[in-house]
Design an enzyme around this catalytic site. Sequence first.
Site, PDB file in Angstrom:
ATOM      1  N   ARG A  35      30.979  35.370  30.144  1.00 54.23           N
ATOM      2  CA  ARG A  35      30.084  34.610  29.272  1.00 54.23           C
ATOM      3  C   ARG A  35      30.811  33.477  28.577  1.00 54.23           C
ATOM      4  O   ARG A  35      31.832  33.682  27.927  1.00 54.23           O
ATOM      5  CB  ARG A  35      29.431  35.514  28.225  1.00 54.23           C
ATOM      6  CG  ARG A  35      28.425  34.741  27.342  1.00 54.23           C
ATOM      7  CD  ARG A  35      27.760  35.609  26.305  1.00 54.23           C
ATOM      8  NE  ARG A  35      27.089  36.718  26.932  1.00 54.23           N
ATOM      9  CZ  ARG A  35      27.239  37.998  26.553  1.00 54.23           C
ATOM     10  NH1 ARG A  35      28.044  38.299  25.559  1.00 54.23           N
ATOM     11  NH2 ARG A  35      26.590  38.943  27.176  1.00 54.23           N
ATOM     12  N   CYS A  74      32.415  41.239   5.074  1.00 54.00           N
ATOM     13  CA  CYS A  74      33.156  42.211   5.880  1.00 54.00           C
ATOM     14  C   CYS A  74      34.555  42.430   5.295  1.00 54.00           C
ATOM     15  O   CYS A  74      35.254  41.461   4.963  1.00 54.00           O
ATOM     16  CB  CYS A  74      33.268  41.725   7.319  1.00 54.00           C
ATOM     17  SG  CYS A  74      34.138  42.879   8.414  1.00 54.00           S
ATOM     18  N   CYS A 125      40.012  39.283   9.764  1.00 61.06           N
ATOM     19  CA  CYS A 125      40.125  38.494  10.987  1.00 61.06           C
ATOM     20  C   CYS A 125      40.264  37.009  10.625  1.00 61.06           C
ATOM     21  O   CYS A 125      39.404  36.441   9.941  1.00 61.06           O
ATOM     22  CB  CYS A 125      38.908  38.703  11.873  1.00 61.06           C
ATOM     23  SG  CYS A 125      38.591  40.453  12.269  1.00 61.06           S
ATOM     24  N   CYS A 174      21.290  40.256  21.515  1.00 60.08           N
ATOM     25  CA  CYS A 174      22.514  40.807  20.943  1.00 60.08           C
ATOM     26  C   CYS A 174      22.422  40.753  19.422  1.00 60.08           C
ATOM     27  O   CYS A 174      22.065  39.717  18.854  1.00 60.08           O
ATOM     28  CB  CYS A 174      23.720  40.009  21.420  1.00 60.08           C
ATOM     29  SG  CYS A 174      23.834  39.861  23.227  1.00 60.08           S
ATOM     30  N   CYS A 195      37.350  34.364  11.111  1.00 61.77           N
ATOM     31  CA  CYS A 195      35.973  34.745  10.809  1.00 61.77           C
ATOM     32  C   CYS A 195      35.527  34.323   9.411  1.00 61.77           C
ATOM     33  O   CYS A 195      36.132  34.716   8.403  1.00 61.77           O
ATOM     34  CB  CYS A 195      35.794  36.251  10.980  1.00 61.77           C
ATOM     35  SG  CYS A 195      34.064  36.772  10.827  1.00 61.77           S
TER      36      CYS A 195
END
Length: 329
Positions: free
Chosen positions: A265, A52, A56, A96, A59
């Site tokens: 969650r 990616c 971030c 998901c 991550c």
Amino acid sequence: MTRTDWTRAEIAALFDLPFDELMYQAQTVHRTHHAPSEVQLCTLLSIKTGGCPEDCGYCSQSASSDSGLKAAKLMQVDAVLADAAAAKAAGSQRFCMGAAWRNPKPRDMPAIVAMVEGVRAMGMETCMTLGMLEPEQAQQLAAAGLDYYNHNIDTSPENYGNVITTRTFQDRLDTLENVRQAGINVCCGGIVGMGETRGDRVGFVHALATLPRHPESVPVNALVPVKGTPLGDMLADTPMARIDEIEFVRTVAVARITMPLSMVRLSAGRESMSEATQALCFIAGANSIFTGDKLLTTGNAGDSADAALFAKLGLTPMESAEPMRVAAE
């Protein structure tokens, strides 16, 4: 009428309550709107891992991290649907799918649409997290029947630039608005334990609780420090490498009180929490978890561990309808 006009001072006052009073208020709100002993089971699959371009700091899938994670191409539709079928057989109600993209490319959309349609055909709820979305992409996903789109704000607006520099907090809000305009339900939360202050946790909850419409799902993640990521390396072997568990429970409770109809969650970081801490989170109003052995790239408690914990606590997989979706019908 659900409030969306919370002030930071009000939210800070909730965080400051004596713990037993905070838990009492959270449990009272929870029981008013949700079945008290039901927990929604969700499964998360990485359909495109690594590489990616975003930076971030938490991550391992960022191309700028040195986590050793090998980038992979988008999975084949049949392979995704096979994983979805296995998740359904294990009791999951929502599937998901996450892709490590800044944003999906037009060439990727036919496969993404086919995944959504295939999982929907199994009778499961669908959720996607694909990065930023343009309005027309959100419309494509809506037409395919996507139930939820996940796009986290991650932290407070003030702390955001310390975590991510390749897109802005407003970029996040713009994608949420595109999702809302397309008629897709919103899943939006963030991560605590990234070295932020209590004030940042207040700001994080405030940003969510003052959206024009609360997210239908609010994932609260505890940072899993990954070696080779900026935050993982910065926090490694320090007392800040793991958020205080009572403070984590407080964050869950404040989210429940300020967003009473949302599913809250208990997400990443759960595999390192004690059973007692998880139980406190459920008492505080968490009523959704990711089950299975793996999240996107990090470990998870696993189906058998969750079944044992549920039996010990007297919890059952959710069967009742989600309050916000009922209210919208």
